[in-house]
Write a protein that holds these residues in place. Structure first.
Motif, PDB file in Angstrom:
ATOM      1  N   GLU A 155      31.101  -1.918 -10.122  1.00  0.00           N
ATOM      2  CA  GLU A 155      32.437  -2.511 -10.159  1.00  0.00           C
ATOM      3  C   GLU A 155      32.815  -2.739 -11.609  1.00  0.00           C
ATOM      4  O   GLU A 155      31.967  -2.687 -12.502  1.00  0.00           O
ATOM      5  N   GLU A 194      39.364   5.375  -8.849  1.00  0.00           N
ATOM      6  CA  GLU A 194      38.747   5.794  -7.586  1.00  0.00           C
ATOM      7  C   GLU A 194      39.191   7.201  -7.178  1.00  0.00           C
ATOM      8  O   GLU A 194      38.392   8.039  -6.811  1.00  0.00           O
ATOM      9  N   GLY A 216      30.261   5.720  -9.989  1.00  0.00           N
ATOM     10  CA  GLY A 216      28.973   5.323  -9.426  1.00  0.00           C
ATOM     11  C   GLY A 216      29.149   4.082  -8.579  1.00  0.00           C
ATOM     12  O   GLY A 216      30.273   3.622  -8.352  1.00  0.00           O
ATOM     13  N   HIS A 217      28.070   3.562  -8.081  1.00  0.00           N
ATOM     14  CA  HIS A 217      28.137   2.329  -7.284  1.00  0.00           C
ATOM     15  C   HIS A 217      28.220   1.148  -8.232  1.00  0.00           C
ATOM     16  O   HIS A 217      27.266   0.412  -8.419  1.00  0.00           O
TER      17      HIS A 217
END
Lengths: 376, 225
Positions: free
Chosen positions: A283, A259, A280-281
């Motif tokens: 997980e 992150e 990016g979006h």
């Protein structure tokens, strides 16, 4: 529509159309084109020509509004449909549609028949000279070369002083040198006239090389629009990536996320190769799609040191073929095949040949995350 | 040799062809570009003389021209004489009879013209008439010539309609084909043969010229883009 009114004093073309055909092909598009080249880029069957035909009046949209400067060419709500002959457009078809029975001079003068003879001839000569075809004046279209025919078709449209020009892949059959000469002439002409030019192409290279603005069209929808840089920098859909020319598209799984670094590590399907890509979006464990332009990949002859690029991994040259002034090299990196574009000089310097072991270097920000395309 | 019949026949054919060019061209133009759903209806009417026995056609034309019909009475009040058994009546009947032979080749040629050329003409600001005269017609010369020659030859040889509408008045309605029939009736086979050979030779020469010309028309424009 407030957005439609803003540009109507300065010759801007504003288009908002919905068009359906019986076999369920639907087109919905809304855009504005100001003076200069606006490229409409997309695969064939994506609706590019239909947009031009709607603007020219050769096809009737089911709904919408088309305005050119202060003139409304079409408005379904106000029941306005200006006749084709009154729209004052230049339209060069893909097959050019030169009149085969008329000479070059007669073709070019066709659209200015109402101008007095002396002025008509002067305008024609100016146009023929600026497109370097004055020597063809007495010939017929069947007697001149393909490149000359394209110039005649452009001259015939432009000599009428149109309010906008529509070009439907008019230079598709030409070699690059001829094409760029013709386009330079067209640019020079438009520098003085400043009218919108819509240029339809399926070649990303052409679109990004020429266009001040680019519209990406596929399946009857505009997927992206903006400056060339904006469209290239934000490939949000997989189809855009393909249309705008990402030669490498990989499915991958997110392995870890950093992150604070703004990156994440993804493992390519069917390969042990991992790529560090921008955050990016997603997980850990999520499925993503990564697009990389072939020209953004660096090839090294031995393991590179001291680079800022975060991705470097070994591969083996599978094949190579020459395409014009570049060489397309296919490199296998532990199960994932990368397409890389190199210059012949680089090939010679690195002594690249099939079977040779090389290192691939890719910057994190050369890895574009794209969403899988929405299938309807 | 019955020269008055020969000259009458040629005069009739020329007049009919001239009228057909004026009347048939717009019909052919309309047929090749309309999207009207009842177009087939008009096509059938135009093509009717091809399949109809000439006597049937001649019979109805005769009735329509007669003094009992509004058309016949209108013409009589205009000119002082009726249409049947006159050259004018014969010409009108022949126009109807030869209409499909003029319209069909022209319509075929018109619809063969690349739609892009017609669109390009409109975009360049040309009216429909200008587009027709400057683009469609010049590119359809072959079809127009074929239509002209076919209706000319067809009018030359017609028999049934002439007999029904024109009768057999020397110098007015007695055409070559009627004259041949007369010769045969009178057992003058030599006279019939002279005229028949003339008609055949003339038809053959006309058709040969047409086909030869048509071929050259294509050669002038090798490129159809």
């Amino acid at each position: 529509m407030a957005s439609g009114n803003s540009g109507e004093s300065d010759g801007r073309l504003s288009v908002r159309i919905a068009y359906r055909t019986s076999n369920s092909f639907a087109l919905e598009a809304e855009f504005e084109a100001s003076a200069g080249f606006t490229m409409i880029l997309g695969p064939s069957g994506g609706g590019k020509t239909t947009i031009l035909n709607c603007i020219a009046g050769l096809a009737r949209p089911d709904a919408g509004r088309i305005a050119l400067g202060a003139r409304v060419l079409f408005d379904s709500a106000a029941r306005i449909e200006m006749p084709v002959a009154e729209r004052r457009l230049g339209y060069v078809f893909q097959n050019l549609a030169l009149f085969p029975h008329l000479t070059v001079a007669q073709n070019v003068q066709y659209g200015i028949a109402k101008v007095p003879a002396e002025e008509r001839r002067a305008r024609m000569m100016t146009m023929l000279e600026s497109f370097r075809i004055a020597h063809l004046i007495a010939r017929k279209p069947g007697e001149i070369s393909g490149g000359e025919r394209q110039r005649v078709a452009l001259a015939r449209s432009i000599v009428t002083n149109p309010a906008a020009i529509l070009l439907d892949e008019p230079l598709i059959a030409l070699d690059n040198a001829t094409r760029s000469k013709i386009l330079d002439d067209l640019r020079a002409w438009n520098a003085a006239h400043e009218i919108p030019i819509l240029y339809v192409t399926h070649s990303p290279a052409e679109a990004f090389a020429l266009g001040e603005r680019v519209l990406v069209l596929d399946g009857g929808r505009i997927l992206a629009q903006g400056t060339a840089q904006e469209v290239l920098a934000t490939p949000r859909h997989e189809t855009i990536a393909q249309v705008v020319g990402f030669e490498n598209v990989f499915d991958a799984t997110v392995r870890s996320i950093a992150e604070t670094q703004g990156t994440m590590l993804c493992q390519l399907d069917g390969s042990t190769t991992r790529l560090e890509v921008p955050l990016g979006h997603a997980e850990t464990g999520a499925r993503v799609r990564i697009a990389i332009r072939a020209g953004d990949i660096i090839v090294a002859g031995e393991r590179p040191h001291g680079l800022s690029a975060r991705n470097s991994f070994p591969g083996r040259v599978e094949s190579m073929r020459r395409e014009g002034v570049r060489v397309v090299v296919m490199i296998d990196a532990e199960g994932a095949t990368f397409e890389v574009h190199l210059t012949p000089g680089a090939i010679d310097a690195l002594r690249i040949e099939a079977g040779k072991k090389v290192w691939l270097v890719i910057k994190t920000y050369s890895c574009n995350l794209v969403e899988p395309s929405v299938r309807s | 040799m019955d020269w008055s019949a020969i000259f009458l026949t040629i005069r009739l054919a020329l007049v009919v062809c001239a009228i057909l060019l004026v009347v048939g061209t717009p019909i052919a133009w309309w047929l090749s570009f309309t999207r009207w759903r009842w177009k087939f209806f008009v096509e059938s009417i135009v093509a009717l003389p091809i399949v109809l026995p000439p006597t049937v056609l001649g019979f109805y034309v005769l009735i329509a021209m007669g003094s009992n019909s509004p058309i016949g009475r209108w013409y009589q009040s205009l000119t002082g004489h009726g249409l049947p058994f006159t050259f004018e009546g014969l010409a009108i009947a022949s126009v109807i009879y030869s209409l499909p032979f003029a319209v069909q080749p022209m319509a075929a040629a018109f619809s063969n013209v690349d739609r892009n050329l017609i669109n390009a003409s409109s975009i360049l600001g040309a009216s429909r008439i200008r587009t027709f005269l400057r683009v469609v017609l010049p590119l359809s010369v072959g079809g127009v010539v074929t239509g002209f020659v076919l209706s000319f030859a067809h009018t030359l040889g017609e028999f049934g309609v002439v007999l029904m509408v024109g009768g057999n008045i020397p110098g007015v309605t007695r055409t070559v084909s009627i004259a041949i029939y007369d010769h045969v009736q009178a057992l003058d086979y030599a006279g019939a043969n002279r005229m028949a050979i003339l008609l055949m030779a003339f038809s053959f020469v006309t058709l040969s010229i047409t086909y030869a010309l048509n071929r050259r028309v294509w050669a002038v424009w090798p490129m159809h883009r």
